[in-house]
Scaffold this motif. Structure first.
Motif, PDB file in Angstrom:
ATOM      1  N   GLU A 264       0.826  -1.201   0.000  1.00  9.31           N
ATOM      2  CA  GLU A 264       0.000   0.000   0.000  1.00  9.31           C
ATOM      3  C   GLU A 264       0.863   1.256   0.000  1.00  9.31           C
ATOM      4  OE1 GLU A 264      -3.431   2.335   2.573  1.00  9.31           O
ATOM      5  OE2 GLU A 264      -2.879   0.286   3.124  1.00  9.31           O
ATOM      6  N   ILE A 265       1.959   1.244   0.761  1.00  6.89           N
ATOM      7  CA  ILE A 265       2.868   2.392   0.773  1.00  6.89           C
ATOM      8  C   ILE A 265       3.433   2.633  -0.617  1.00  6.89           C
ATOM      9  CG2 ILE A 265       5.091   3.228   1.638  1.00  6.89           C
ATOM     10  CD1 ILE A 265       4.462   1.930   4.293  1.00  6.89           C
ATOM     11  N   ARG A 266       3.817   1.568  -1.281  1.00  5.96           N
ATOM     12  CA  ARG A 266       4.383   1.701  -2.627  1.00  5.96           C
ATOM     13  C   ARG A 266       3.345   2.237  -3.602  1.00  5.96           C
ATOM     14  NH1 ARG A 266       9.092  -2.767  -3.112  1.00  5.96           N
ATOM     15  NH2 ARG A 266       9.245  -3.265  -0.915  1.00  5.96           N
ATOM     16  N   LEU A 267       2.117   1.768  -3.444  1.00  2.00           N
ATOM     17  CA  LEU A 267       1.054   2.268  -4.307  1.00  2.00           C
ATOM     18  C   LEU A 267       0.794   3.752  -4.067  1.00  2.00           C
ATOM     19  CD1 LEU A 267      -1.547  -0.636  -4.416  1.00  2.00           C
ATOM     20  CD2 LEU A 267      -0.537   0.524  -6.389  1.00  2.00           C
ATOM     21  N   PRO A 392       7.755 -12.465  -4.869  1.00  2.89           N
ATOM     22  CA  PRO A 392       6.793 -13.291  -4.127  1.00  2.89           C
ATOM     23  C   PRO A 392       5.430 -12.615  -4.081  1.00  2.89           C
ATOM     24  CG  PRO A 392       8.850 -13.039  -2.914  1.00  2.89           C
ATOM     25  CD  PRO A 392       8.912 -12.087  -4.054  1.00  2.89           C
ATOM     26  N   ALA A 393       4.402 -13.389  -3.939  1.00  2.00           N
ATOM     27  CA  ALA A 393       3.035 -12.855  -3.982  1.00  2.00           C
ATOM     28  C   ALA A 393       2.683 -12.144  -2.680  1.00  2.00           C
ATOM     29  CB  ALA A 393       2.042 -13.978  -4.266  1.00  2.00           C
ATOM     30  N   ARG A 394       3.481 -11.133  -2.326  1.00  2.00           N
ATOM     31  CA  ARG A 394       3.204 -10.381  -1.113  1.00  2.00           C
ATOM     32  C   ARG A 394       2.153  -9.301  -1.362  1.00  2.00           C
ATOM     33  NH1 ARG A 394       8.672  -8.732  -2.285  1.00  2.00           N
ATOM     34  NH2 ARG A 394       8.748  -6.647  -3.203  1.00  2.00           N
ATOM     35  N   CYS A 395       1.851  -9.041  -2.620  1.00  7.39           N
ATOM     36  CA  CYS A 395       0.821  -8.071  -2.975  1.00  7.39           C
ATOM     37  C   CYS A 395      -0.096  -8.715  -4.011  1.00  7.39           C
ATOM     38  CB  CYS A 395       1.458  -6.802  -3.535  1.00  7.39           C
ATOM     39  SG  CYS A 395       0.260  -5.600  -4.136  1.00  7.39           S
ATOM     40  N   HIS A 396      -1.404  -8.727  -3.735  1.00  8.06           N
ATOM     41  CA  HIS A 396      -2.355  -9.407  -4.614  1.00  8.06           C
ATOM     42  C   HIS A 396      -2.607  -8.632  -5.899  1.00  8.06           C
ATOM     43  CE1 HIS A 396      -3.024 -12.340  -1.560  1.00  8.06           C
ATOM     44  NE2 HIS A 396      -3.614 -11.494  -0.723  1.00  8.06           N
ATOM     45  N   HIS A 397      -1.991  -7.438  -6.031  1.00  9.38           N
ATOM     46  CA  HIS A 397      -2.315  -6.597  -7.179  1.00  9.38           C
ATOM     47  C   HIS A 397      -1.132  -6.423  -8.123  1.00  9.38           C
ATOM     48  CE1 HIS A 397      -5.581  -5.866  -4.461  1.00  9.38           C
ATOM     49  NE2 HIS A 397      -6.209  -5.113  -5.347  1.00  9.38           N
ATOM     50  N   ARG A 427      -5.015   4.595  -8.733  1.00  4.38           N
ATOM     51  CA  ARG A 427      -5.954   4.870  -7.641  1.00  4.38           C
ATOM     52  C   ARG A 427      -6.965   3.735  -7.489  1.00  4.38           C
ATOM     53  NH1 ARG A 427      -5.703   8.930  -4.676  1.00  4.38           N
ATOM     54  NH2 ARG A 427      -4.707  10.916  -5.221  1.00  4.38           N
ATOM     55  N   ALA A 428      -7.378   3.164  -8.614  1.00  8.06           N
ATOM     56  CA  ALA A 428      -8.324   2.036  -8.568  1.00  8.06           C
ATOM     57  C   ALA A 428      -7.680   0.838  -7.866  1.00  8.06           C
ATOM     58  CB  ALA A 428      -8.754   1.660  -9.982  1.00  8.06           C
ATOM     59  N   VAL A 429      -6.408   0.567  -8.196  1.00 10.51           N
ATOM     60  CA  VAL A 429      -5.694  -0.535  -7.558  1.00 10.51           C
ATOM     61  C   VAL A 429      -5.545  -0.270  -6.061  1.00 10.51           C
ATOM     62  CG1 VAL A 429      -3.524  -1.818  -7.458  1.00 10.51           C
ATOM     63  CG2 VAL A 429      -4.442  -1.122  -9.670  1.00 10.51           C
ATOM     64  N   LEU A 430      -5.207   0.960  -5.703  1.00  4.67           N
ATOM     65  CA  LEU A 430      -5.030   1.322  -4.295  1.00  4.67           C
ATOM     66  C   LEU A 430      -6.339   1.196  -3.522  1.00  4.67           C
ATOM     67  CD1 LEU A 430      -3.237   2.418  -2.033  1.00  4.67           C
ATOM     68  CD2 LEU A 430      -3.766   4.739  -2.828  1.00  4.67           C
ATOM     69  N   THR A 431      -7.427   1.640  -4.131  1.00  5.56           N
ATOM     70  CA  THR A 431      -8.728   1.540  -3.464  1.00  5.56           C
ATOM     71  C   THR A 431      -9.115   0.085  -3.239  1.00  5.56           C
ATOM     72  OG1 THR A 431      -9.455   3.610  -4.475  1.00  5.56           O
ATOM     73  CG2 THR A 431     -11.173   2.151  -3.643  1.00  5.56           C
ATOM     74  N   ASN A 432      -8.903  -0.755  -4.251  1.00  7.75           N
ATOM     75  CA  ASN A 432      -9.211  -2.184  -4.105  1.00  7.75           C
ATOM     76  C   ASN A 432      -8.381  -2.810  -2.994  1.00  7.75           C
ATOM     77  OD1 ASN A 432     -11.063  -2.099  -6.177  1.00  7.75           O
ATOM     78  ND2 ASN A 432      -9.586  -2.726  -7.753  1.00  7.75           N
ATOM     79  N   LEU A 433      -7.113  -2.407  -2.918  1.00  8.68           N
ATOM     80  CA  LEU A 433      -6.236  -2.963  -1.899  1.00  8.68           C
ATOM     81  C   LEU A 433      -6.667  -2.534  -0.505  1.00  8.68           C
ATOM     82  CD1 LEU A 433      -3.704  -4.580  -1.209  1.00  8.68           C
ATOM     83  CD2 LEU A 433      -2.358  -2.510  -1.576  1.00  8.68           C
ATOM     84  N   GLN A 434      -7.068  -1.272  -0.377  1.00  6.55           N
ATOM     85  CA  GLN A 434      -7.483  -0.764   0.932  1.00  6.55           C
ATOM     86  C   GLN A 434      -8.785  -1.398   1.407  1.00  6.55           C
ATOM     87  OE1 GLN A 434      -7.466   3.426   0.029  1.00  6.55           O
ATOM     88  NE2 GLN A 434      -5.406   3.720   0.852  1.00  6.55           N
ATOM     89  N   ASN A 435      -9.582  -1.891   0.461  1.00  6.86           N
ATOM     90  CA  ASN A 435     -10.843  -2.530   0.818  1.00  6.86           C
ATOM     91  C   ASN A 435     -10.665  -3.993   1.204  1.00  6.86           C
ATOM     92  OD1 ASN A 435     -12.310  -0.208   0.381  1.00  6.86           O
ATOM     93  ND2 ASN A 435     -12.726  -0.682  -1.774  1.00  6.86           N
ATOM     94  N   LEU A 436      -9.448  -4.508   1.027  1.00  2.86           N
ATOM     95  CA  LEU A 436      -9.168  -5.901   1.385  1.00  2.86           C
ATOM     96  C   LEU A 436      -8.449  -5.956   2.727  1.00  2.86           C
ATOM     97  CD1 LEU A 436      -7.828  -7.319  -1.996  1.00  2.86           C
ATOM     98  CD2 LEU A 436     -10.017  -7.850  -0.939  1.00  2.86           C
ATOM     99  N   HIS A 437      -8.628  -7.018   3.457  1.00  2.00           N
ATOM    100  CA  HIS A 437      -7.845  -7.255   4.672  1.00  2.00           C
ATOM    101  C   HIS A 437      -6.597  -8.014   4.247  1.00  2.00           C
ATOM    102  CE1 HIS A 437     -10.752  -5.741   7.531  1.00  2.00           C
ATOM    103  NE2 HIS A 437     -11.690  -6.341   6.827  1.00  2.00           N
TER     104      HIS A 437
END
Length: 464
Positions: A264-267, A392-397, A427-437
């Motif tokens: 999220e920080i990178r995004l 590694p799949a540390r980020c789902h996006h 921004r769309a990717v960031l929003t999706n990420l923030q909506n996930l746990h």
């Protein structure tokens, strides 16, 4: 006359060779006239006319005259009067040393004159630019004293001392000398430009200063001031940032923060840098040098916002504008094209012209480096994108990030997205990420920590 050879006969022959060298005439011409005899019976003025016009100058005529005298010594009719070849060699070597010394002094004098003339032209040009900027109400003119108050680390020297070569904090680039420093806990980047201040440069520099002074955006590094008091070059000062993204990714700058360099920080950093670049493009400003080192981060605490105690980062795009001035100097522009070549669009390297689409390419490389956390070392798009495959799949996006990076790095410039489109995608990717746990989500981590804190508090209340 005698038919006997001796070393002094060679000396005579060498005298003829010397005359041929300085006159570019044959020892015996087509009319069977002897060059040695003609030269020996000529006056000084007549000899001067015999010298080769291609080599005679006011500066070296005395040396050529001395060579002629040496040749005549070699041609004396009495063998005993001729010098030894060793003496001839010593005389010629002495002449050569004197000539080289004179040429050095002349070159130094000409360089001093050139520098004096250049300094005078620059002084007049800077004075004219300063007067125009003052007349139009330009508010970012700063004095040399203000520039010198910006102290560079780690040597703790003034900016002038750094530019004079007394410090190791200096960076040399095609645009000029660059010094990092700070003033009252604010970091600055100071650029002493290397310029030839002709009329075209003056007009472009005025345009750049006026344009840059009007740029006000939270994601664009701000022009702090322009100093025209240095007689040899203009100095530009920009607010930098607490850390550079390049140092955060590839150095040890991130170690000072008590949080992981999460997805999220990178995004958020990518969004901020893209916002800044999009704003420049909306003003028809082409950056020209988009790379990780030109993304800087301001660090602040969210204690007064919605997330107490969480560190946040405001990304800004820096290093814009001045590259246009390099295009006026072919030699410096060619050097610039070889600097950080992996960020530069192949089309840009061919044309040398700046375009918004070329900025998009550079941002695509920054995006890859930001998420791969590896410096791109090649200039092949497919190899660049492969940097993302080994993560590694540390980020789902990452799939969306790779798709966007591939879009920015498209070989056809017409197929690349505009920067405002890049901002919307990020921004769309960031929003999706923030909506996930997501475990890599800082907000989720904060929410989880807050929930645990509430549970502990409830348990203590129940116990009491």
């Amino acid at each position: 006359e005698t038919g006997r050879l001796s070393p002094k006969c060679d000396v005579y022959s060498f005298g003829v060779v010397l005359l041929e060298l300085i006159t570019r005439s044959k020892g015996i011409d087509d009319q069977n006239r002897s060059l040695a005899r003609v030269f020996a019976h000529s006056s000084i003025d007549e000899r001067y006319k015999l010298f080769d016009n291609e080599i005679v100058t006011n500066e070296n005529v005395d040396f050529i005259q001395e060579m002629a005298n040496l040749a005549l010594d070699c041609l004396k009719s009495e063998i005993e009067d001729r010098p030894q070849m060793k003496e001839v060699l010593e005389h010629l070597c002495s002449l050569k040393r004197k000539m080289l010394e004179q040429e050095r002094k002349i070159a130094e004098l000409m360089e001093e004159r050139r520098i004096a003339e250049l300094t005078e032209r620059r002084t007049v040009a800077f004075r004219e630019i300063k007067a125009i900027l003052q007349d139009i109400g330009f508010e970012r003119l700063v004095t040399k004293e203000k520039i010198d108050s910006i102290v560079g680390n780690p040597k703790q020297v003034s900016t002038s001392e750094a530019f004079s070569g007394k410090s190791s904090v200096l960076i040399q680039r095609a645009i000029g000398k660059i010094c990092m420093g700070h003033l009252k806990n604010i970091r600055f980047i100071v650029i002493k430009m290397s310029v030839e201040a002709d009329e075209i440069w003056k007009e472009m520099f005025l345009y750049e200063m006026i344009m840059q002074s009007r740029i006000e955006h939270c994601n664009v590094a701000k022009l702090f001031g322009c100093c025209l008091d240095h007689v040899d070059a203009p100095v530009l000062v920009y607010k930098y940032g607490d850390i550079g993204l390049h140092d955060a990714l590839f150095g040890n700058a991130w170690q000072q923060f008590d949080c992981p360099f999460a997805c999220e920080i990178r995004l958020e950093i990518a969004v901020g840098a893209a916002e800044g670049l999009a704003h420049l493009h909306s003003l028809n400003v082409v950056h020209g040098d988009v790379r990780t080192a030109n993304v800087v981060l301001d660090v602040y605490s969210k204690s007064k916002l919605e997330m107490p105690g969480i560190t946040a980062f405001m990304a800004k795009i820096a290093g814009y504008g001045t590259q246009r001035l390099l295009s006026l100097d072919k030699a410096k522009h060619e050097i610039f094209l070889t600097e950080n070549i992996h960020y530069k669009d192949p089309h840009y390297l061919k044309t040398g012209l700046m375009a918004k689409e070329y900025d998009v390419y550079g941002f695509g490389v920054v995006l890859v480096e930001l998420f791969a956390q590896n410096m791109v070392q090649m200039h092949d798009v497919n190899m660049v994108l492969k940097e993302l495959d080994g993560i590694p799949a540390r980020c789902h996006h990452l799939k969306e990030i790779k798709k966007l990076a591939s879009w920015c790095l498209a070989s056809k410039v017409t197929e690349r997205p505009a920067m405002d489109k890049v901002v919307r995608c990020l921004r769309a990717v960031l929003t999706n990420l923030q909506n996930l746990h997501d475990p890599c989500n800082c907000k989720s981590m904060y929410n989880k920590s807050a929930m645990q804190s509430e549970q502990i508090t409830s348990a203590k209340s129940a116990s009491s």
